[in-house]
Motif scaffolding. Structure first.
Motif, PDB file in Angstrom:
ATOM      1  N   TRP A  21     -12.376  -8.680   0.954  1.00 31.01           N
ATOM      2  CA  TRP A  21     -13.015  -7.496   0.378  1.00 31.01           C
ATOM      3  C   TRP A  21     -12.828  -7.417  -1.132  1.00 31.01           C
ATOM      4  O   TRP A  21     -13.727  -7.003  -1.866  1.00 31.01           O
ATOM      5  CB  TRP A  21     -12.486  -6.222   1.050  1.00 31.01           C
ATOM      6  N   GLU A  22     -11.661  -7.813  -1.617  1.00 25.53           N
ATOM      7  CA  GLU A  22     -11.431  -7.773  -3.057  1.00 25.53           C
ATOM      8  C   GLU A  22     -12.369  -8.751  -3.776  1.00 25.53           C
ATOM      9  O   GLU A  22     -12.989  -8.409  -4.788  1.00 25.53           O
ATOM     10  CB  GLU A  22      -9.978  -8.119  -3.382  1.00 25.53           C
ATOM     11  N   THR A  23     -12.484  -9.973  -3.235  1.00 24.22           N
ATOM     12  CA  THR A  23     -13.371 -10.968  -3.839  1.00 24.22           C
ATOM     13  C   THR A  23     -14.820 -10.526  -3.745  1.00 24.22           C
ATOM     14  O   THR A  23     -15.589 -10.644  -4.718  1.00 24.22           O
ATOM     15  CB  THR A  23     -13.201 -12.336  -3.139  1.00 24.22           C
ATOM     16  N   TYR A  24     -15.208 -10.006  -2.582  1.00 23.49           N
ATOM     17  CA  TYR A  24     -16.593  -9.562  -2.349  1.00 23.49           C
ATOM     18  C   TYR A  24     -16.993  -8.460  -3.331  1.00 23.49           C
ATOM     19  O   TYR A  24     -18.033  -8.538  -3.996  1.00 23.49           O
ATOM     20  CB  TYR A  24     -16.718  -9.065  -0.908  1.00 23.49           C
ATOM     21  N   LEU A  25     -16.156  -7.440  -3.452  1.00 24.06           N
ATOM     22  CA  LEU A  25     -16.469  -6.311  -4.325  1.00 24.06           C
ATOM     23  C   LEU A  25     -16.338  -6.670  -5.805  1.00 24.06           C
ATOM     24  O   LEU A  25     -17.118  -6.191  -6.636  1.00 24.06           O
ATOM     25  CB  LEU A  25     -15.574  -5.120  -3.971  1.00 24.06           C
ATOM     26  N   ASN A  26     -15.366  -7.513  -6.137  1.00 24.43           N
ATOM     27  CA  ASN A  26     -15.231  -7.976  -7.522  1.00 24.43           C
ATOM     28  C   ASN A  26     -16.476  -8.726  -7.974  1.00 24.43           C
ATOM     29  O   ASN A  26     -16.920  -8.587  -9.117  1.00 24.43           O
ATOM     30  CB  ASN A  26     -14.011  -8.884  -7.691  1.00 24.43           C
ATOM     31  N   ASN A  27     -17.048  -9.517  -7.072  1.00 23.29           N
ATOM     32  CA  ASN A  27     -18.263 -10.275  -7.395  1.00 23.29           C
ATOM     33  C   ASN A  27     -19.475  -9.371  -7.570  1.00 23.29           C
ATOM     34  O   ASN A  27     -20.486  -9.794  -8.146  1.00 23.29           O
ATOM     35  CB  ASN A  27     -18.555 -11.302  -6.308  1.00 23.29           C
ATOM     36  N   LEU A  28     -19.359  -8.140  -7.071  1.00 21.79           N
ATOM     37  CA  LEU A  28     -20.419  -7.151  -7.266  1.00 21.79           C
ATOM     38  C   LEU A  28     -20.051  -6.196  -8.409  1.00 21.79           C
ATOM     39  O   LEU A  28     -20.585  -5.099  -8.509  1.00 21.79           O
ATOM     40  CB  LEU A  28     -20.651  -6.359  -5.978  1.00 21.79           C
ATOM     41  N   ASN A  29     -19.126  -6.665  -9.266  1.00 22.60           N
ATOM     42  CA  ASN A  29     -18.691  -5.928 -10.464  1.00 22.60           C
ATOM     43  C   ASN A  29     -18.003  -4.602 -10.140  1.00 22.60           C
ATOM     44  O   ASN A  29     -18.125  -3.628 -10.888  1.00 22.60           O
ATOM     45  CB  ASN A  29     -19.883  -5.673 -11.409  1.00 22.60           C
ATOM     46  N   ILE A  30     -17.283  -4.565  -9.031  1.00 22.25           N
ATOM     47  CA  ILE A  30     -16.484  -3.394  -8.675  1.00 22.25           C
ATOM     48  C   ILE A  30     -15.020  -3.741  -8.895  1.00 22.25           C
ATOM     49  O   ILE A  30     -14.490  -4.661  -8.271  1.00 22.25           O
ATOM     50  CB  ILE A  30     -16.714  -2.977  -7.209  1.00 22.25           C
ATOM     51  N   ASN A  31     -14.376  -3.024  -9.784  1.00 20.27           N
ATOM     52  CA  ASN A  31     -12.991  -3.297 -10.143  1.00 20.27           C
ATOM     53  C   ASN A  31     -12.058  -3.035  -8.965  1.00 20.27           C
ATOM     54  O   ASN A  31     -12.289  -2.140  -8.155  1.00 20.27           O
ATOM     55  CB  ASN A  31     -12.584  -2.426 -11.341  1.00 20.27           C
ATOM     56  N   SER A  32     -10.980  -3.826  -8.887  1.00 23.61           N
ATOM     57  CA  SER A  32     -10.024  -3.702  -7.782  1.00 23.61           C
ATOM     58  C   SER A  32      -9.397  -2.314  -7.700  1.00 23.61           C
ATOM     59  O   SER A  32      -9.004  -1.850  -6.625  1.00 23.61           O
ATOM     60  CB  SER A  32      -8.909  -4.749  -7.926  1.00 23.61           C
ATOM     61  N   SER A  33      -9.301  -1.618  -8.838  1.00 22.72           N
ATOM     62  CA  SER A  33      -8.697  -0.283  -8.861  1.00 22.72           C
ATOM     63  C   SER A  33      -9.528   0.736  -8.083  1.00 22.72           C
ATOM     64  O   SER A  33      -9.022   1.782  -7.688  1.00 22.72           O
ATOM     65  CB  SER A  33      -8.512   0.192 -10.302  1.00 22.72           C
ATOM     66  N   PHE A  34     -10.813   0.432  -7.849  1.00 17.31           N
ATOM     67  CA  PHE A  34     -11.689   1.338  -7.098  1.00 17.31           C
ATOM     68  C   PHE A  34     -11.601   1.101  -5.588  1.00 17.31           C
ATOM     69  O   PHE A  34     -12.046   1.935  -4.805  1.00 17.31           O
ATOM     70  CB  PHE A  34     -13.146   1.161  -7.527  1.00 17.31           C
ATOM     71  N   ILE A  35     -11.054  -0.046  -5.207  1.00 12.44           N
ATOM     72  CA  ILE A  35     -11.091  -0.439  -3.794  1.00 12.44           C
ATOM     73  C   ILE A  35     -10.129   0.416  -2.962  1.00 12.44           C
ATOM     74  O   ILE A  35      -8.938   0.479  -3.229  1.00 12.44           O
ATOM     75  CB  ILE A  35     -10.750  -1.926  -3.634  1.00 12.44           C
ATOM     76  N   GLU A  36     -10.687   1.042  -1.955  1.00 14.34           N
ATOM     77  CA  GLU A  36      -9.899   1.864  -1.023  1.00 14.34           C
ATOM     78  C   GLU A  36     -10.525   1.716   0.357  1.00 14.34           C
ATOM     79  O   GLU A  36     -11.474   2.407   0.694  1.00 14.34           O
ATOM     80  CB  GLU A  36      -9.907   3.322  -1.472  1.00 14.34           C
ATOM     81  N   ILE A  37      -9.988   0.785   1.145  1.00 10.03           N
ATOM     82  CA  ILE A  37     -10.549   0.463   2.454  1.00 10.03           C
ATOM     83  C   ILE A  37      -9.481   0.662   3.520  1.00 10.03           C
ATOM     84  O   ILE A  37      -8.319   0.324   3.312  1.00 10.03           O
ATOM     85  CB  ILE A  37     -11.055  -0.993   2.484  1.00 10.03           C
ATOM     86  N   SER A  38      -9.888   1.190   4.659  1.00  7.67           N
ATOM     87  CA  SER A  38      -8.936   1.450   5.736  1.00  7.67           C
ATOM     88  C   SER A  38      -8.351   0.145   6.268  1.00  7.67           C
ATOM     89  O   SER A  38      -8.990  -0.913   6.223  1.00  7.67           O
ATOM     90  CB  SER A  38      -9.622   2.202   6.884  1.00  7.67           C
ATOM     91  N   ILE A  39      -7.126   0.222   6.778  1.00  4.53           N
ATOM     92  CA  ILE A  39      -6.446  -0.951   7.334  1.00  4.53           C
ATOM     93  C   ILE A  39      -7.253  -1.535   8.495  1.00  4.53           C
ATOM     94  O   ILE A  39      -7.362  -2.753   8.643  1.00  4.53           O
ATOM     95  CB  ILE A  39      -5.027  -0.582   7.803  1.00  4.53           C
TER      96      ILE A  39
END
Length: 231
Positions: A32-50
């Motif tokens: 998810w971190e790689t996927y969202l980073n590649n869509l220009n979404i910074n890791s600090s925004f990532i909040e995904i359930s376990i």
């Protein structure tokens, strides 16, 4: 004595489940971190359930298991005092890696991985005696080797899969969400990526016909709706 054995077994299973859970989480987060980073979404925004992170990893874990099933069968049959030749271990693991590559690149065909595997098997067979003189693996070391190889296959596979999926997300761009802002009733159309951290993340096409990522706070949204219509 039985109680000690039972407690030890329970401890081993608990440790295995704990380590497995941590591995699933780590691999899912890597995706998810790689996927969202590649869509220009910074890791600090990532909040995904376990639950969502772990559920992402199941298909690949099964694929890795199937690819290494021949090696796992050997481990089961191998007695504690027996060893297996290093050449067999390399061939089985090479076959597993080629199987995973082929399964995820079906469009490219299976000729290239088959040829690579054939070359590996030929080289190993030619140098079989020399390789086997270097080392043989007992059951414990074989299990450790399979675990390490399985982990690295998964670890490198997930970023690759994430990059592949994010590129497909952009190449298949079509408007599927319409967001109306509450302060000026402005309508924004784009392709929905995800909703997390109380924010909408969508792809939009700018005035230069370039695809970019837009972040909209939920507090700014008056209304939103999804559709299957093309742009």
């Amino acid at each position: 004595m039985r109680e000690e054995t039972t407690e030890k077994t329970i401890f081993n299973y608990t440790a295995f489940i704990s380590i497995g859970g941590i591995l699933l989480y780590q691999l899912g987060w890597s995706y998810w971190e790689t996927y969202l980073n590649n869509l220009n979404i910074n890791s600090s925004f990532i909040e995904i359930s376990i639950e969502k992170i772990i559920s992402t990893t199941w298909t690949t874990i099964i694929l890795v298991f199937l690819a290494l099933v021949r090696s796992i069968e050997d481990v089961i049959k191998l007695k504690p005092n027996q060893t297996i030749s290093l050449t067999n271990v390399i061939i089985y693991l090479a076959f597993g890696i080629m199987l995973i590559y082929t399964a995820n690149n079906l469009k490219d065909g299976y000729m290239i991985p088959t040829l690579i595997l054939a070359v590996i098997v030929t080289i190993i067979t030619f140098f079989e005696k020399r390789i086997n003189k270097l080392a043989t693996l007992n059951r414990r070391n074989y299990i450790i080797t399979i675990m390490i190889v399985g982990y690295f296959i998964s670890f490198f596979y997930y970023p690759y899969l994430a990059k592949k999926d994010s590129k497909k997300m952009i190449s298949d761009y079509k408007n599927d969400i319409e967001i109306i802002l509450n302060h000026d009733n402005k309508t924004i159309k784009g392709k929905f990526i995800t909703f997390m951290n109380d924010k909408y993340f969508i792809l939009i096409e700018n005035h230069k016909c370039q695809i970019e990522t837009l972040v909209i706070n939920n507090s700014e949204v008056s209304n939103s709706k999804f559709s299957k219509t093309n742009k």
